[in-house]
Motif scaffolding. Structure first.
Motif, PDB file in Angstrom:
ATOM      1  N   ILE A 159      31.947  14.181 -30.240  1.00 56.06           N
ATOM      2  CA  ILE A 159      31.957  13.158 -31.284  1.00 56.06           C
ATOM      3  C   ILE A 159      30.643  13.241 -32.056  1.00 56.06           C
ATOM      4  O   ILE A 159      29.581  13.441 -31.464  1.00 56.06           O
ATOM      5  N   VAL A 160      30.714  13.076 -33.370  1.00 57.47           N
ATOM      6  CA  VAL A 160      29.531  13.007 -34.229  1.00 57.47           C
ATOM      7  C   VAL A 160      29.532  11.647 -34.917  1.00 57.47           C
ATOM      8  O   VAL A 160      30.576  11.197 -35.419  1.00 57.47           O
ATOM      9  N   SER A 161      28.382  10.975 -34.924  1.00 52.49           N
ATOM     10  CA  SER A 161      28.244   9.703 -35.642  1.00 52.49           C
ATOM     11  C   SER A 161      27.178   9.848 -36.708  1.00 52.49           C
ATOM     12  O   SER A 161      26.250  10.659 -36.577  1.00 52.49           O
ATOM     13  N   LEU A 162      27.302   9.041 -37.756  1.00 54.08           N
ATOM     14  CA  LEU A 162      26.346   9.111 -38.863  1.00 54.08           C
ATOM     15  C   LEU A 162      26.331   7.773 -39.581  1.00 54.08           C
ATOM     16  O   LEU A 162      27.381   7.163 -39.808  1.00 54.08           O
ATOM     17  N   GLU A 163      25.138   7.306 -39.930  1.00 52.55           N
ATOM     18  CA  GLU A 163      24.958   6.104 -40.744  1.00 52.55           C
ATOM     19  C   GLU A 163      24.163   6.490 -41.987  1.00 52.55           C
ATOM     20  O   GLU A 163      23.171   7.206 -41.894  1.00 52.55           O
ATOM     21  N   GLN A 164      24.634   6.016 -43.141  1.00 47.81           N
ATOM     22  CA  GLN A 164      23.989   6.373 -44.400  1.00 47.81           C
ATOM     23  C   GLN A 164      24.080   5.207 -45.379  1.00 47.81           C
ATOM     24  O   GLN A 164      24.866   4.271 -45.199  1.00 47.81           O
ATOM     25  N   THR A 165      23.294   5.279 -46.432  1.00 45.81           N
ATOM     26  CA  THR A 165      23.423   4.306 -47.510  1.00 45.81           C
ATOM     27  C   THR A 165      24.745   4.541 -48.243  1.00 45.81           C
ATOM     28  O   THR A 165      25.186   5.691 -48.387  1.00 45.81           O
ATOM     29  N   PRO A 166      25.415   3.484 -48.699  1.00 44.27           N
ATOM     30  CA  PRO A 166      26.719   3.670 -49.351  1.00 44.27           C
ATOM     31  C   PRO A 166      26.640   4.386 -50.692  1.00 44.27           C
ATOM     32  O   PRO A 166      27.664   4.813 -51.220  1.00 44.27           O
ATOM     33  N   VAL A 175      32.719   1.805 -45.135  1.00 45.93           N
ATOM     34  CA  VAL A 175      31.511   1.094 -45.557  1.00 45.93           C
ATOM     35  C   VAL A 175      31.636  -0.336 -45.052  1.00 45.93           C
ATOM     36  O   VAL A 175      32.646  -0.997 -45.299  1.00 45.93           O
ATOM     37  N   GLU A 176      30.629  -0.796 -44.328  1.00 52.05           N
ATOM     38  CA  GLU A 176      30.667  -2.124 -43.732  1.00 52.05           C
ATOM     39  C   GLU A 176      29.407  -2.912 -44.081  1.00 52.05           C
ATOM     40  O   GLU A 176      28.334  -2.328 -44.269  1.00 52.05           O
ATOM     41  N   ASN A 177      29.570  -4.227 -44.139  1.00 52.07           N
ATOM     42  CA  ASN A 177      28.445  -5.139 -44.269  1.00 52.07           C
ATOM     43  C   ASN A 177      28.034  -5.550 -42.862  1.00 52.07           C
ATOM     44  O   ASN A 177      28.776  -6.227 -42.155  1.00 52.07           O
ATOM     45  N   PHE A 178      26.845  -5.131 -42.424  1.00 48.14           N
ATOM     46  CA  PHE A 178      26.435  -5.354 -41.038  1.00 48.14           C
ATOM     47  C   PHE A 178      26.256  -6.837 -40.711  1.00 48.14           C
ATOM     48  O   PHE A 178      26.175  -7.200 -39.543  1.00 48.14           O
ATOM     49  N   ALA A 179      26.204  -7.690 -41.730  1.00 51.77           N
ATOM     50  CA  ALA A 179      26.150  -9.124 -41.462  1.00 51.77           C
ATOM     51  C   ALA A 179      27.398  -9.581 -40.718  1.00 51.77           C
ATOM     52  O   ALA A 179      27.365 -10.566 -39.978  1.00 51.77           O
ATOM     53  N   GLU A 180      28.510  -8.860 -40.885  1.00 53.36           N
ATOM     54  CA  GLU A 180      29.752  -9.219 -40.216  1.00 53.36           C
ATOM     55  C   GLU A 180      29.759  -8.792 -38.749  1.00 53.36           C
ATOM     56  O   GLU A 180      30.742  -9.030 -38.048  1.00 53.36           O
ATOM     57  N   PHE A 181      28.675  -8.188 -38.303  1.00 56.89           N
ATOM     58  CA  PHE A 181      28.585  -7.743 -36.915  1.00 56.89           C
ATOM     59  C   PHE A 181      27.372  -8.346 -36.211  1.00 56.89           C
ATOM     60  O   PHE A 181      26.974  -7.884 -35.149  1.00 56.89           O
ATOM     61  N   GLY A 182      26.777  -9.373 -36.814  1.00 59.34           N
ATOM     62  CA  GLY A 182      25.713 -10.114 -36.144  1.00 59.34           C
ATOM     63  C   GLY A 182      24.324  -9.839 -36.636  1.00 59.34           C
ATOM     64  O   GLY A 182      23.359 -10.324 -36.042  1.00 59.34           O
ATOM     65  N   LEU A 183      24.152  -9.083 -37.724  1.00 61.86           N
ATOM     66  CA  LEU A 183      22.826  -8.837 -38.264  1.00 61.86           C
ATOM     67  C   LEU A 183      22.491  -9.928 -39.283  1.00 61.86           C
ATOM     68  O   LEU A 183      23.328 -10.268 -40.115  1.00 61.86           O
ATOM     69  N   PRO A 184      21.290 -10.486 -39.261  1.00 64.66           N
ATOM     70  CA  PRO A 184      20.950 -11.602 -40.150  1.00 64.66           C
ATOM     71  C   PRO A 184      20.516 -11.161 -41.543  1.00 64.66           C
ATOM     72  O   PRO A 184      19.564 -11.711 -42.107  1.00 64.66           O
ATOM     73  N   GLN A 185      21.168 -10.185 -42.112  1.00 62.35           N
ATOM     74  CA  GLN A 185      20.838  -9.705 -43.454  1.00 62.35           C
ATOM     75  C   GLN A 185      22.058  -9.023 -44.035  1.00 62.35           C
ATOM     76  O   GLN A 185      22.937  -8.557 -43.301  1.00 62.35           O
ATOM     77  N   ARG A 186      22.121  -8.967 -45.364  1.00 60.83           N
ATOM     78  CA  ARG A 186      23.209  -8.246 -46.010  1.00 60.83           C
ATOM     79  C   ARG A 186      22.829  -6.774 -46.068  1.00 60.83           C
ATOM     80  O   ARG A 186      22.178  -6.306 -47.001  1.00 60.83           O
ATOM     81  N   ARG A 187      23.253  -6.042 -45.083  1.00 64.28           N
ATOM     82  CA  ARG A 187      22.932  -4.617 -44.983  1.00 64.28           C
ATOM     83  C   ARG A 187      24.247  -3.838 -45.027  1.00 64.28           C
ATOM     84  O   ARG A 187      24.975  -3.764 -44.041  1.00 64.28           O
ATOM     85  N   THR A 188      24.571  -3.303 -46.177  1.00 67.27           N
ATOM     86  CA  THR A 188      25.811  -2.573 -46.376  1.00 67.27           C
ATOM     87  C   THR A 188      25.546  -1.088 -46.180  1.00 67.27           C
ATOM     88  O   THR A 188      24.687  -0.518 -46.847  1.00 67.27           O
ATOM     89  N   ARG A 189      26.278  -0.478 -45.275  1.00 63.55           N
ATOM     90  CA  ARG A 189      26.030   0.918 -44.925  1.00 63.55           C
ATOM     91  C   ARG A 189      27.332   1.695 -44.753  1.00 63.55           C
ATOM     92  O   ARG A 189      28.372   1.147 -44.377  1.00 63.55           O
ATOM     93  N   LEU A 190      27.237   2.987 -45.044  1.00 65.82           N
ATOM     94  CA  LEU A 190      28.320   3.932 -44.821  1.00 65.82           C
ATOM     95  C   LEU A 190      28.273   4.414 -43.376  1.00 65.82           C
ATOM     96  O   LEU A 190      27.214   4.835 -42.894  1.00 65.82           O
ATOM     97  N   LEU A 191      29.390   4.337 -42.686  1.00 69.66           N
ATOM     98  CA  LEU A 191      29.504   4.813 -41.308  1.00 69.66           C
ATOM     99  C   LEU A 191      30.505   5.952 -41.256  1.00 69.66           C
ATOM    100  O   LEU A 191      31.534   5.927 -41.941  1.00 69.66           O
ATOM    101  N   LEU A 192      30.212   6.947 -40.436  1.00 74.33           N
ATOM    102  CA  LEU A 192      31.094   8.103 -40.300  1.00 74.33           C
ATOM    103  C   LEU A 192      31.217   8.464 -38.829  1.00 74.33           C
ATOM    104  O   LEU A 192      30.219   8.483 -38.099  1.00 74.33           O
TER     105      LEU A 192
END
Length: 732
Positions: free
Chosen positions: A389-396, A426-443
């Motif tokens: 498995i390969v994972s990657l996080e990037q700016t959208p 692409v997810e907004n990490f605030a929906e997963f418990g982060l206290p900021q609007r951090r929108t990121r691309l996940l792969l």
């Protein structure tokens, strides 16, 4: 054909990109403004969001299948045929030069109209460089609607009127690698009158065999792209050359260099009492101080190594993960330094630097070229290490902006060429418990022969979403606020921060803070408006525990925090990958199963994992139980023999979703969170205990046993009145 060899005659379709057109445009909408509502309402009676066709209430069908239709231009058309379009269709995404693999011939009973229903295909040159621009190679394209419960294969079907059909073409659907089964294999009989290479190429373009090897799946919502999709090789049941032998899948898995080889049916011979699963191994390229590795550790993975070219961040990484190897290396040198034998991992994270692709990148930077080149190292890295498995996080911005689109496609190309299927969102990490609007691309990418892991579903949302409440700045800074007097931290010295004349704001409610960046960014203003957040406060806002090590100057520490993959989100993504691997290795799921929710998939099969004792929510430092004790280093053993699946639980489908872009989410006031007055300087106090020394640094990083909340608040208020004399501010 005398004098001309077909394989030498036909070159790859290597034209420029000026003729390409995107399947879906990923451009920011012009009407995105901060005044937009910050969430999307999903009504209980609107599960399909007006996209799922309703079931007819009439007793008689509106349409029926017919075995074939005779077309005036190309003869009899039946299921299994491939037709080419001659002009654009206004009611579909098909256009001139596209193709349709016919699955059904449909007659509308009311009008007598006959139409073709099937899967749209397009030449690969139109999505280059995601796919190689080989002559007569196609990809299949599906539109999948969010919140539509129909099978994706049903949603991918499109209708085509007969007057849009130009002719029939020979086309093979396969998942074999290029050039297998292409015209190069069969050596077509080109007319003897054609002698020039260009003429022969044109003839094959118009009359030669077509081959489709890949599926490009894009999720849409109300006709618009959602930056969520999937790119993969065709599954065996979708291929012409393997449909008759799809049952030869297997329970016992042998790992090869490029695909997962299967011996027998995993479902029919599933083990009744599986042995305790092994601990999957994790490697972290571009590791920084270790945000992804922290998430992996919390998910129960064994962190083997982290690699980066920054000596300072590796000092922090080595302290955070003493049992892992901290490797100082330029990622371009990785293929010559690492071998699969010594550095193999099951899951590899490749979150390369994101600054160049960010929307905040408005002028050239000194590291732009290096950051671009880092994206080109993904292919060589997985070619050497061959993880499962390969994972990657990037700016959208990498997927969202047209100027970066070719880079995004090339990233997918590298993974496809090494034998991996890809899923992205692409997810907004605030929906997963982060206290900021951090929108990121996940792969997530899985080696062919391994099912693609699903992305986690949101755990937090606005009031009325049915999820946990959004985390506020006040919640996130609770660990700092509850430290006893005398605790010292080199990275938390608020009295040394430069004074600013900012506007105070309520840390408990109101607009959510914006994304923390490597420099802190405009979001880094402390809520009393007099200073910026300290690096330690910023690390809490990124989801790190207080005992997480930083290194170097305060500027370097802030950069380590801002560049990190937040461990809260990393844990959820990597846990999903580990759970999918574990379910596959135990024969609970098949190699080509389309899994969007693993819990629902296993439950539908009647598989009971004792999930009532599971806990798949992240090991958040913001939860009350973690304020007094360290977060778990991995899942407990539970009551079964699984290591990761015992944390699997049913996810909640939200009734509201935060918008990815545009409006800033707001944290609504709740009765149990409203406070009339609060001492301004009483928030997050640290008391200087003297000069920093080794003992003090060690004390700073150890876990602090907490008193009751009432006692903690009393201590904070007493300390404030002693030190600052009672200045108060209104927060409501």
């Amino acid at each position: 054909m005398p004098g001309i060899e077909v394989v030498d005659l036909i070159s790859d379709d290597g034209e420029g990109y000026d003729e390409e057109h995107d399947v879906f445009g990923y451009e920011p909408e012009e009407n995105e403004t901060p005044d937009q509502i910050s969430y999307i309402e999903i009504q209980d009676d609107e599960d399909s969001l007006d996209e799922t066709p309703t079931t007819p209430t009439e007793s008689f069908p509106e349409e029926i299948e017919v075995p074939h239709i005779d077309h005036h231009g190309c003869g009899r058309i039946k299921p299994g045929d491939t037709v080419e379009m001659k002009n654009a269709s206004s009611d579909s995404t098909l256009r001139a030069g596209d193709f349709l693999r016919v699955e059904k011939v449909i007659e509308v009973l009311e009008t007598g109209e006959v139409k073709l229903r099937g899967y749209a295909m397009r030449r690969t040159k139109h999505l280059a460089p995601q796919f190689d621009r080989h002559l007569n190679e196609l990809f299949m394209n599906w539109e999948v609607r969010q919140n539509d419960e129909r099978r994706h294969s049903d949603q991918g079907l499109q209708d085509l009127a007969l007057d849009h059909v130009s002719r029939k073409r020979e086309c093979v659907l396969t998942n074999r690698p290029y050039p297998s089964l292409s015209f190069r294999d069969i050596k077509p009989e080109i007319p003897t009158s054609i002698r020039k290479n260009e003429e022969a190429r044109d003839w094959i373009y118009e009359h030669g065999r077509l081959v489709c090897r890949y599926l490009n799946k894009v999720f849409v919502h109300k006709g618009k792209a959602t930056y969520t999709g999937e790119v993969r090789s065709l599954y065996e049941e979708e291929c012409d050359d393997t449909k008759a032998s799809t049952s030869a899948a297997g329970k016992h898995h042998r790992h090869s260099s490029s695909v997962e080889i299967l011996d027998s049916d995993p479902i029919s011979e599933r083990p009744q009492l599986p042995q305790k699963s092994r601990r999957y191994r994790f490697g972290d390229c571009f590791c920084g101080a270790g945000g992804a590795s922290k998430g992996a550790s919390n998910a129960g993975l064994k962190v083997l190594w982290g690699a980066d070219n920054d000596k300072t961040v590796l000092e922090a990484y080595e302290l955070n993960f003493p049992d892992a190897s901290a490797i100082e290396i330029d990622i371009h040198e990785l293929p010559t330094y690492m071998t699969r034998k010594n550095f193999y991992v099951d899951i590899l994270n490749l979150s390369c630097p994101c600054q160049f692709w960010s929307g905040a990148h408005t002028c050239p930077g000194q590291n732009d070229q290096k950051n671009v080149e880092a994206l080109y190292t993904v292919g060589p890295a997985i070619k050497i290490l061959k993880p499962r498995i390969v994972s990657l996080e990037q700016t959208p911005g990498l997927i969202r902006f047209k100027k970066h689109r070719l880079y995004w496609r090339f990233l997918i190309h590298q993974l496809l060429n090494e034998g991996y299927n890809v899923r992205y969102t692409v997810e907004n990490f605030a929906e997963f418990g982060l206290p900021q609007r951090r929108t990121r691309l996940l792969l997530l990418a899985a080696k062919r022969g391994i099912p693609l892991p699903p992305f986690p579903r949101p755990t937090h949302g606005p009031f009325g979403s049915g999820l946990k409440p959004l985390v506020s700045i006040w919640d996130a800074l609770a660990p700092i606020r509850q430290l006893p007097p005398g605790t010292r931290d080199h990275y938390h010295q608020p009295w040394e921060e430069k004074r600013v004349n900012g506007i105070p704001y309520n840390p408990r409610e109101g607009p959510m803070m914006k994304c923390i960046t490597a420099s802190g960014g405009p979001a880094a203003l402390y809520f009393d408006g007099t200073r910026r957040f300290t690096p330690r406060e910023a690390s809490c806002l990124q989801g790190f525990d207080l005992d997480f090590y930083l290194a170097g100057s305060k500027t370097q520490a802030m950069r380590q925090v801002g560049n990190a993959f937040p461990p809260i989100m990393a844990e959820l993504v990597l846990l999903s990958a580990a759970q999918t691997l574990e379910a596959f290795d135990h024969g609970l799921i098949d190699k080509e199963e389309d899994i969007l929710d693993l819990y629902e998939t296993l439950t539908a099969k009647g598989i009971d994992l004792n999930s009532s004792s599971a806990a798949s929510s992240p090991s958040s430092p913001f939860s009350s139980e973690n304020l007094a004790s360290s977060s778990s280093s991995g899942p407990s053993s539970g009551e079964n023999n699984f290591r990761y699946l015992n944390r699997l639980r049913r996810s909640i489908v939200p009734k509201k979703r935060l918008r990815l872009f545009g409006a800033v989410p707001r944290i609504e006031a709740r009765p149990d969170r409203r406070v009339k007055k609060r001492a301004a300087a009483g928030f997050g106090l640290f008391v200087d205990g003297g000069a920093d020394d080794d003992d003090g640094a060690s004390e700073r990083r150890k876990r602090i046993k907490q008193d009751s909340p009432a006692t903690q608040q009393k201590q904070i208020e007493e300390q404030f009145w002693r030190e600052y004399g009672g200045k108060t501010i209104e927060l409501d």
